[in-house]
Write an enzyme that holds these catalytic residues in place. Structure first.
Site, PDB file in Angstrom:
ATOM      1  N   HIS A 139      -3.269  -5.064   1.365  1.00  0.00           N
ATOM      2  CA  HIS A 139      -2.662  -5.449   2.648  1.00  0.00           C
ATOM      3  C   HIS A 139      -2.746  -6.956   2.864  1.00  0.00           C
ATOM      4  O   HIS A 139      -3.722  -7.441   3.453  1.00  0.00           O
ATOM      5  CB  HIS A 139      -3.392  -4.744   3.794  1.00  0.00           C
ATOM      6  N   CYS A 151       0.832  -1.201   0.000  1.00  0.00           N
ATOM      7  CA  CYS A 151       0.000   0.000   0.000  1.00  0.00           C
ATOM      8  C   CYS A 151       0.876   1.265   0.000  1.00  0.00           C
ATOM      9  O   CYS A 151       1.436   1.607  -1.025  1.00  0.00           O
ATOM     10  CB  CYS A 151      -1.003  -0.041   1.152  1.00  0.00           C
ATOM     11  N   GLU A 196      -1.188  -8.638   5.011  1.00  0.00           N
ATOM     12  CA  GLU A 196      -1.020  -8.917   6.437  1.00  0.00           C
ATOM     13  C   GLU A 196      -2.340  -8.858   7.201  1.00  0.00           C
ATOM     14  O   GLU A 196      -2.399  -9.257   8.363  1.00  0.00           O
ATOM     15  CB  GLU A 196      -0.008  -7.941   7.053  1.00  0.00           C
TER      16      GLU A 196
END
Length: 190
Positions: free
Chosen positions: A172, A80, A174
């Site tokens: 993202h 990002c 994660e």
């Protein structure tokens, strides 16, 4: 021996990256000073706010160390805001930092504002199943240079790419339980 991966700890989704990397068996550490880069196999520049992270990189005098890490051929993953920081994009205000690690032009907040955030499954070249992708005020890649490989697209917009030792995603990885993109990065890290 587990790979030692640093997560740039200035602003953004640091904790989430560290937790995800640890689930994959990596030795994940927060990186805030120049000597924190020593002995790393790879580095993640997390999402957050690219202008703020760029300013903090300069305040903490990490720009030269980041560039040296890239020159050493170490694996770097920008998610990002990290994607924006890794770009060569010249269409930004002069006060915004661009590290120039991957030959691409980006559109900040390309999918809208915070309220326009969304999740979806996306095909990713090199991963044999669609990956969970979380887009939050996400950028997209408008164009890439000839040395850049496009890994994922959404509605004709590039959202994941790599060039040599650098991987970037507009989303993202994660923030999901799908670890495949982070595993892809760990494979780049040696």
């Amino acid at each position: 021996m587990p790979k030692k991966i640093g997560v740039l700890n200035l602003q953004g989704a640091v904790r989430e990256h560290i937790l995800s990397l640890k689930k994959l068996g990596a030795d994940a550490v927060a990186v805030k000073k120049a000597n924190d880069f020593d002995d790393l196999d790879g580095l993640i520049i997390p999402g957050g706010e690219s202008t703020a992270i760029g300013r903090l990189i300069r305040e903490h005098q990490l720009e030269d160390r980041l560039r040296a890490f890239h020159q050493e051929g170490k694996a770097i993953f920008g998610t990002c805001a990290g994607l924006i920081l890794c770009s060569t994009d010249a269409s930004h205000p002069t006060e915004d930092l661009r590290l120039g690690f991957i030959d691409m032009e980006v559109e900040r907040n390309g999918f809208g504002r915070q309220v326009d955030s969304f999740e979806m499954l996306l095909d990713f070249k090199g991963i044999d199943h669609p990956v969970e992708s979380v887009f939050i005020r996400a950028p997209y890649i408008k164009s890439v240079g000839p040395a850049v490989s496009i890994l994922s697209e959404l509605e004709g917009k590039i959202v994941a790419a790599e060039q040599d030792n650098v991987l970037v995603t507009a989303y993202h990885p994660e923030l999901t339980d799908d670890m495949s993109v982070l595993e892809y990065f760990l494979n780049k890290a040696g």
